[in-house]
Design a protein around this motif. Structure first.
Motif, PDB file in Angstrom:
ATOM      1  N   UNK A   1      49.095  32.751  45.044  1.00  8.38           N
ATOM      2  CA  UNK A   1      48.347  33.559  46.019  1.00  8.38           C
ATOM      3  C   UNK A   1      49.197  34.733  46.491  1.00  8.38           C
ATOM      4  N   UNK A   2      50.472  34.497  46.756  1.00  7.95           N
ATOM      5  CA  UNK A   2      51.365  35.587  47.172  1.00  7.95           C
ATOM      6  C   UNK A   2      51.431  36.671  46.102  1.00  7.95           C
TER       7      UNK A   2
ATOM      8  N   UNK B   1      49.597  42.219  44.176  1.00 10.03           N
ATOM      9  CA  UNK B   1      48.965  43.171  43.247  1.00 10.03           C
ATOM     10  C   UNK B   1      47.617  43.655  43.773  1.00 10.03           C
ATOM     11  N   UNK B   2      47.297  43.292  45.008  1.00 16.28           N
ATOM     12  CA  UNK B   2      46.114  43.840  45.645  1.00 16.28           C
ATOM     13  C   UNK B   2      44.827  43.052  45.519  1.00 16.28           C
ATOM     14  N   UNK B   3      44.911  41.784  45.144  1.00 12.57           N
ATOM     15  CA  UNK B   3      43.697  40.964  45.054  1.00 12.57           C
ATOM     16  C   UNK B   3      43.248  40.537  46.447  1.00 12.57           C
ATOM     17  N   UNK B   4      41.948  40.536  46.647  1.00  7.93           N
ATOM     18  CA  UNK B   4      41.385  40.040  47.906  1.00  7.93           C
ATOM     19  C   UNK B   4      41.232  38.530  47.808  1.00  7.93           C
ATOM     20  N   UNK B   5      40.915  37.900  48.933  1.00 11.73           N
ATOM     21  CA  UNK B   5      40.676  36.449  48.931  1.00 11.73           C
ATOM     22  C   UNK B   5      39.540  36.106  47.983  1.00 11.73           C
ATOM     23  N   UNK B   6      38.513  36.951  47.973  1.00  9.29           N
ATOM     24  CA  UNK B   6      37.363  36.716  47.093  1.00  9.29           C
ATOM     25  C   UNK B   6      37.779  36.817  45.620  1.00  9.29           C
ATOM     26  N   UNK B   7      38.619  37.823  45.296  1.00 10.06           N
ATOM     27  CA  UNK B   7      39.139  37.961  43.923  1.00 10.06           C
ATOM     28  C   UNK B   7      39.894  36.692  43.511  1.00 10.06           C
ATOM     29  N   UNK B   8      40.728  36.207  44.419  1.00  9.17           N
ATOM     30  CA  UNK B   8      41.546  35.028  44.125  1.00  9.17           C
ATOM     31  C   UNK B   8      40.649  33.815  43.880  1.00  9.17           C
ATOM     32  N   UNK B   9      39.623  33.632  44.705  1.00 13.30           N
ATOM     33  CA  UNK B   9      38.681  32.506  44.516  1.00 13.30           C
ATOM     34  C   UNK B   9      37.972  32.608  43.162  1.00 13.30           C
ATOM     35  N   UNK B  10      37.520  33.815  42.837  1.00 13.39           N
ATOM     36  CA  UNK B  10      36.805  34.031  41.580  1.00 13.39           C
ATOM     37  C   UNK B  10      37.716  33.721  40.391  1.00 13.39           C
ATOM     38  N   UNK B  11      38.933  34.227  40.445  1.00 18.13           N
ATOM     39  CA  UNK B  11      39.894  33.996  39.357  1.00 18.13           C
ATOM     40  C   UNK B  11      40.193  32.505  39.231  1.00 18.13           C
ATOM     41  N   UNK B  12      40.378  31.831  40.376  1.00 19.94           N
ATOM     42  CA  UNK B  12      40.653  30.393  40.359  1.00 19.94           C
ATOM     43  C   UNK B  12      39.502  29.644  39.685  1.00 19.94           C
ATOM     44  N   UNK B  13      38.273  29.976  40.065  1.00 20.39           N
ATOM     45  CA  UNK B  13      37.101  29.316  39.468  1.00 20.39           C
ATOM     46  C   UNK B  13      37.046  29.554  37.960  1.00 20.39           C
ATOM     47  N   UNK B  14      37.341  30.786  37.533  1.00 16.66           N
ATOM     48  CA  UNK B  14      37.332  31.113  36.102  1.00 16.66           C
ATOM     49  C   UNK B  14      38.390  30.302  35.357  1.00 16.66           C
ATOM     50  N   UNK B  15      39.577  30.222  35.935  1.00 15.04           N
ATOM     51  CA  UNK B  15      40.667  29.469  35.299  1.00 15.04           C
ATOM     52  C   UNK B  15      40.289  27.990  35.190  1.00 15.04           C
ATOM     53  N   UNK B  16      39.742  27.427  36.268  1.00 11.35           N
ATOM     54  CA  UNK B  16      39.329  26.027  36.241  1.00 11.35           C
ATOM     55  C   UNK B  16      38.239  25.789  35.201  1.00 11.35           C
ATOM     56  N   UNK B  17      37.302  26.706  35.116  1.00  7.61           N
ATOM     57  CA  UNK B  17      36.210  26.590  34.123  1.00  7.61           C
ATOM     58  C   UNK B  17      36.783  26.644  32.704  1.00  7.61           C
ATOM     59  N   UNK B  18      37.713  27.565  32.476  1.00 10.65           N
ATOM     60  CA  UNK B  18      38.337  27.683  31.156  1.00 10.65           C
ATOM     61  C   UNK B  18      39.094  26.398  30.796  1.00 10.65           C
ATOM     62  N   UNK B  19      39.805  25.817  31.776  1.00 11.82           N
ATOM     63  CA  UNK B  19      40.541  24.563  31.527  1.00 11.82           C
ATOM     64  C   UNK B  19      39.579  23.440  31.159  1.00 11.82           C
ATOM     65  N   UNK B  20      38.449  23.357  31.878  1.00 12.92           N
ATOM     66  CA  UNK B  20      37.451  22.308  31.601  1.00 12.92           C
ATOM     67  C   UNK B  20      36.873  22.459  30.191  1.00 12.92           C
ATOM     68  N   UNK B  21      36.768  23.698  29.737  1.00 12.42           N
ATOM     69  CA  UNK B  21      36.192  23.979  28.422  1.00 12.42           C
ATOM     70  C   UNK B  21      37.248  23.997  27.333  1.00 12.42           C
ATOM     71  N   UNK B  22      38.436  23.482  27.648  1.00 14.24           N
ATOM     72  CA  UNK B  22      39.480  23.376  26.630  1.00 14.24           C
ATOM     73  C   UNK B  22      40.276  24.636  26.403  1.00 14.24           C
ATOM     74  N   UNK B  23      40.172  25.588  27.313  1.00 14.13           N
ATOM     75  CA  UNK B  23      40.881  26.873  27.156  1.00 14.13           C
ATOM     76  C   UNK B  23      42.199  26.930  27.776  1.00 14.13           C
TER      77      UNK B  23
END
Length: 130
Positions: free
Chosen positions: A102-103, A108-130
């Motif tokens: 998060x730090x 690099x200028x990400x907002x809290x919303x950006x961070x949440x979105x990125x986290x969700x994408x990463x988790x989704x990719x992990x679930x799908x074997x990525x």
């Protein structure tokens, strides 16, 4: 035995703490079960290309916190860690990783919303074997 850990000179985190955190993670994650022999301080410092003093400090901290034990004349070994301590350590390792991520995202200028979105994408990719 060569430990699968890496240290970074560029990190703001001291090298001894990087070693300590990664060894703890290997222990609580089950990759280093109780009784596993660890490399000597000299061997590990050579593998990581850091000073013996730095490695000794990491081992001393790990030993004083009950993760490893040194047997005179035999070496250093992973200790049996209580279940509660294992769970607390797992949680702390994950929280520390999230705080660092998060730090960096904020730097690099990400907002809290950006961070949440990125986290969700990463988790989704992990679930799908990525």
């Amino acid at each position: 035995m060569k430990l699968p850990i890496r240290v970074s000179e560029e990190s703001r985190e001291p090298i001894y703490h990087q070693i300590e955190t990664q060894v703890k993670s290997l222990i609580v994650g089950g990759q280093l079960p109780p009784g596993t022999p660890l490399p000597s301080i000299r061997v590990l410092s050579n593998d990581l290309q850091c000073s013996v003093i730095t490695t000794r400090r990491a081992y001393q901290n790990l030993e004083s916190n009950g993760f490893i034990k040194t047997v005179q004349g035999k070496g250093t070994f992973v200790k049996e860690v209580e279940t509660i301590k294992m769970e607390e350590t797992k949680q702390k390792v994950v929280i520390d990783a999230f705080v660092k991520a998060i730090e960096q995202a904020e730097q690099v200028g990400c907002s809290s919303e950006d961070i949440r979105r990125i986290f969700k994408e990463v988790m989704e990719n992990k679930r799908n074997g990525g």
